[in-house]
Design an enzyme around this catalytic site. Structure first.
Site, PDB file in Angstrom:
ATOM      1  NE  ARG A   1      32.654  38.218  23.657  1.00 26.19           N
ATOM      2  CZ  ARG A   1      32.752  39.449  24.158  1.00 26.19           C
ATOM      3  NH1 ARG A   1      32.865  40.490  23.360  1.00 26.19           N
ATOM      4  NH2 ARG A   1      32.722  39.678  25.445  1.00 26.19           N
TER       5      ARG A   1
ATOM      6  CG  ASP B   1      31.313  50.244  16.769  1.00 28.66           C
ATOM      7  OD1 ASP B   1      32.466  50.506  16.379  1.00 28.66           O
ATOM      8  OD2 ASP B   1      31.079  49.596  17.804  1.00 28.66           O
TER       9      ASP B   1
ATOM     10  CB  THR C   1      29.867  43.789  25.781  1.00 26.84           C
ATOM     11  OG1 THR C   1      31.101  44.199  25.187  1.00 26.84           O
ATOM     12  CG2 THR C   1      29.638  42.313  25.520  1.00 26.84           C
TER      13      THR C   1
ATOM     14  CE1 TYR D   1      45.502  68.794  30.835  1.00 26.88           C
ATOM     15  CE2 TYR D   1      44.440  70.712  29.859  1.00 26.88           C
ATOM     16  CZ  TYR D   1      44.363  69.585  30.657  1.00 26.88           C
ATOM     17  OH  TYR D   1      43.202  69.244  31.263  1.00 26.88           O
TER      18      TYR D   1
ATOM     19  CE  LYS E   1      38.367  46.600  19.561  1.00 26.50           C
ATOM     20  NZ  LYS E   1      38.216  47.447  20.766  1.00 26.50           N
TER      21      LYS E   1
END
Ligand code: P61
Length: 459
Positions: free
Chosen positions: A384, A217, A128, A75, A260
């Protein structure tokens, strides 16, 4: 035959296969009607070639699977976290690593840490989930990408570049109200288009001048780096890994969907250089994602991401990955099918407006085209366009994006050249029959990210 004319092949061979089913025409008709003409609502067993997304759909390597057996499921203080942290620091160069369950987890956290009610966040085209989290944190997204990005036919090599004039105007018109610039590499909604290293550095300089942060990003940063290596003067001969590090160095932090580029089925992280931002993020993390040494991932997921990052930055991997996308794109281009040019990094984007000029934007041409392709062959693509763009947060009006696209997204290391041939044949067949395709009417519209669950019927 001269050597340079020889074909190349993927730098891997296949060790395990997954069977797929080719649904009959009758089954496809039933499936798409039951799915409300939304490819997101199809069951995967009804799909032949799944080009919905490259997100979490990559084939992991034997090394990644072996790593999963070494996952430390503690944990707190998992060794797998420390291996992930080391991999992120080494390959992207940021000081602090905050693990999240996937990309939008990182977007949620950074938006809540940095954005205040009424802030403005400029960026190179919306994504989005990114924009939604910025809005939910009280911010407003402003598109500052170069104009060429909104033109499917423009062959500008870096359609992901920020227009520095537009960016500076946002800084000047909103003094003290711009917490960060949101820069994506590559730009998904523009067609997987790259930002140049020179532009990234210029954005960082300009932002620093106005005391504004830059948050990258980095979801498809290796693909972006490959385009820089291929296209940007002075970058040839440099490795994808080196270019990735340079891109990251021109930012204050990044969000990452490890589903990705990093070749994992789930996972993500936020990475930043500022210790105070990292602390604030870890505080929110324990409320929304999990402890700071797992953040919603299991130990084995973190192992898969740590190893996947390394594999994603190999030049031979990325050449083959984008090579496959180019292969499909060239076939379609040569057949005269209207696609976004230049061909992007993670998929082929069909220009639905040019494909279906008879379908007005209010009738969702891209949604209709994705359904038509599925009907033809069982190949699943993604809308899209207007459906994805949703409604303006302030006015409630439907946004009408210039780009009305259908994305044929290529998962990494999953499909063969023959699958690409079948895909091209199906798209060409639909193109020949395009005059018969009609638009759709929306019958169910969810409030948030409506494209995922919206339902339609034929007009
Ligand atoms: C995709 F239809 N992309 O392309 P998460 N940034 C960027 C992404 O591409 C991205 C995320 C952040 C997906 C999945 C998806 O409208 C959609 O790990 C450039 O998915 O949370 C995800 O990363 C978010 C599909 C997401 C969509 C949103 O297929």
């Amino acid at each position: 035959m001269p050597l340079e004319r020889r074909s190349w092949a993927e730098p891997f061979k296949i060790k395990m296969v997954e069977h797929v089913r080719i649904p009959t025409r009758e089954q496809r008709e039933r499936a798409i009607a039951e799915a409300g003409y939304n490819t997101f609502l199809l069951r995967s067993r009804d799909v032949y070639i799944d080009l919905l997304t490259d997100s979490g759909t990559s084939a992991m390597s034997d090394r990644q699977w072996a790593g999963m057996m070494l996952g430390d499921e503690a944990y707190a203080g998992s060794e797998s976290y420390y291996r992930l942290e080391a991999s992120v620091r080494r390959h992207y160069g940021y000081a602090h690593v905050v693990p999240t369950h996937q990309g939008r987890g990182a977007e949620h956290i950074i938006s809540r840490v940095l954005i205040r009610e009424g802030d403005v966040i400029p960026g190179n085209m919306y994504f989005t989930t990114t924009r939604l989290h910025q809005e939910m944190a009280g911010g407003r997204f402003v598109d500052v990408i170069v104009d060429e990005a909104h033109d499917p036919a423009s062959e500008c090599p870096f359609k992901g570049d920020v227009d520095l004039g537009k960016l500076e105007r946002v800084f000047q018109e909103n003094p003290g109200r711009v917490p960060y610039v949101s820069v994506a590499a590559t730009v998904n909604m523009a067609g997987g288009q790259p930002i140049s290293l020179a532009n990234m550095k210029a954005v960082y300089e300009l932002a620093r001048h106005y005391a504004v942060k830059v948050i990258l990003d980095a979801t498809r940063i290796a693909e972006n780096a490959w385009f820089i290596q291929q296209r940007e003067p002075g970058q040839q001969g440099r490795s994808v890994g080196q270019i990735v590090k340079d891109l990251c160095a021109a930012s204050d932090g990044c969000t990452m969907s490890a589903k990705k580029d990093p070749l994992a089925n789930i996972g993500g992280f936020l990475a930043v250089n500022d210790v105070e931002v990292a602390e604030a993020a870890r505080n929110l993390l324990v409320a929304f994602e999990g402890l700071h040494t797992y953040g919603g991932m299991s130990g084995r997921d973190m192992e898969a991401v740590a190893i996947g990052i390394e594999e994603s930055l190999q030049d031979d991997h990325i050449r083959a990955r984008i090579g496959q996308v180019l292969y499909l794109g060239e076939k379609l281009r040569q057949a005269g099918v209207p696609i976004v040019l230049p061909i992007g990094g993670h998929g082929i984007f069909l220009d639905a407006r040019a494909f279906l000029p008879q379908v007005p934007q209010e009738h969702y041409p891209a949604q209709a085209l994705a359904a038509a392709i599925y009907l033809d062959s069982g190949i699943r693509a993604m809308e899209r366009g207007t459906v994805s763009a949703g409604r303006d947060a302030a006015s409630g009006e439907e946004r009408k994006p210039k780009l009305e696209l259908v994305r044929l997204t290529i998962p990494r290391r999953v499909y063969t050249q023959a699958h690409m041939d079948v895909t091209a044949e199906s798209v060409c067949a639909v193109y020949e029959e395009r005059d018969a395709i009609r638009g759709l009417r929306m019958t169910y519209e969810p409030k948030l990210l409506r494209f995922f669950q919206a339902r339609f019927e034929p007009r």
